[in-house]
Design a protein around this motif. Structure first.
Motif, short mmCIF file in Angstrom:
data_model
loop_
_atom_site.label_atom_id
_atom_site.label_comp_id
_atom_site.label_asym_id
_atom_site.label_seq_id
_atom_site.Cartn_x
_atom_site.Cartn_y
_atom_site.Cartn_z
N ASP A 214 0.09 2.35 -9.90
CA ASP A 214 -1.00 2.82 -11.20
C ASP A 214 -0.37 2.70 -11.94
OD1 ASP A 214 1.11 4.23 -11.43
OD2 ASP A 214 -0.04 6.50 -9.43
N LEU A 215 -1.16 2.82 -13.46
CA LEU A 215 -0.48 2.56 -14.44
C LEU A 215 0.89 3.43 -14.75
CD1 LEU A 215 -4.02 2.85 -16.28
CD2 LEU A 215 -2.69 0.73 -16.49
N ASN A 216 1.00 5.04 -14.04
CA ASN A 216 2.07 5.37 -14.45
C ASN A 216 3.56 4.61 -13.58
OD1 ASN A 216 1.45 8.11 -15.33
ND2 ASN A 216 -0.12 8.05 -14.09
N GLY A 217 3.45 3.77 -12.61
CA GLY A 217 4.25 3.24 -12.40
C GLY A 217 4.82 3.87 -10.24
N VAL A 218 4.10 4.38 -9.86
CA VAL A 218 4.07 4.27 -9.20
C VAL A 218 3.85 3.40 -7.62
CG1 VAL A 218 3.18 7.37 -6.85
CG2 VAL A 218 3.68 7.01 -9.31
N SER A 219 4.24 3.88 -6.78
CA SER A 219 3.69 2.31 -5.78
C SER A 219 2.83 3.00 -5.16
CB SER A 219 4.86 2.33 -4.90
OG SER A 219 4.52 1.67 -4.17
N LEU A 220 1.79 1.43 -4.61
CA LEU A 220 0.99 2.00 -4.06
C LEU A 220 0.70 1.48 -2.75
CD1 LEU A 220 -2.10 0.62 -6.73
CD2 LEU A 220 -0.90 3.35 -6.16
N ILE A 221 1.72 0.80 -2.39
CA ILE A 221 2.79 0.47 -1.19
C ILE A 221 2.88 1.03 -0.21
CG2 ILE A 221 3.73 -1.15 0.33
CD1 ILE A 221 4.12 -2.82 -1.99
N LYS A 222 2.58 1.08 1.29
CA LYS A 222 2.74 2.84 1.35
C LYS A 222 3.95 2.12 2.71
CE LYS A 222 -2.03 4.41 2.49
NZ LYS A 222 -3.34 5.38 2.74
#
Length: 223
Positions: A214-222
């Motif tokens: 996301d725009l905060n650099g947090v991974s979206l892959i589970k």
């Protein structure tokens, strides 16, 4: 088997694009298809040394003419797509063999709506990294400028005066490279294509990182 077989067949097909001629020359088509598959598989094997793939897809030569003004039943080219491992790796590679119009292409031809918005938001927030990547000499020397369709004005909710509006307006993010027939039939062509594809990796690494966070650099892959 020499790729010349495929080029010769396609030259004949261009002048005889009808079902009767194709049926009469089916054995020659089979040999042409076999020769391009050898080439596509050689490229696929080579690029696996520097990327990860789910599959190689060789496109059918038969055209779907139901909704097309062009009623020719066959394509005048052989094409293949090299699919990277998703969702972790984004972007794709394409290769086409056609007399006088041989090329490779890479990038994002038709991004999903959510992916396109995420890319635009990234450019809106910071466009320096992507500009550094696409203007880097090794990439530019092989691929030239970033291509692709774009909007005439800013997308909804984006400032048309934003410094990155030239990138934000894009709907596609594509690079292409042409080869002559002489280059295609030359020894070592499959390795040349692999080497050229390799130069796009900084762009793919960047876009994959964007599209999996996301725009905060947090991974979206589970996991």
């Amino acid at each position: 088997m020499s790729i010349t077989v495929a080029l010769d067949f396609l030259k004949k097909l261009e002048k005889n694009n009808n079902r009767e001629w194709f049926a009469d020359n089916k054995p020659e088509y089979d040999q042409a298809l076999k020769s391009v598959k050898v080439l596509f598989n050689a490229v696929y094997s080579n690029i696996q040394a520097h990327d990860e793939f789910e599959k190689l897809k060789v496109f059918r030569i038969y055209r779907d003419v139901r909704f097309s003004k062009n009623k020719q039943p066959y394509k005048n080219n052989f094409g293949a797509a090299f699919h990277r491992v998703k969702p972790r790796l984004r972007g794709g590679y394409y290769m086409q063999i056609q007399p006088g119009n041989n090329f490779i292409a890479t990038g994002f031809w038709s991004p999903e709506k959510e992916d396109l918005l995420r890319i635009r938001k990234e450019f809106e927030m910071d466009d320096q990294e992507i500009r550094s990547i696409i203007n880097d000499h090794p990439l530019q020397s092989v691929w030239g400028a970033l291509e692709g369709e774009e909007l005439k004005t800013a997308p909804r909710d984006f400032d048309k005066t934003h410094p990155a509006i030239d990138l934000i307006k894009k709907k596609q993010f594509i690079f292409t490279k042409q080869y002559t027939d002489a280059e295609v039939i030359a020894e070592g062509f499959a390795q040349k294509v692999s080497d050229d594809f390799k130069t796009i990796r900084p762009f793919f690494d960047y876009m994959s990182d964007v599209l999996t966070t996301d725009l905060n650099g947090v991974s979206l892959i589970k996991d």
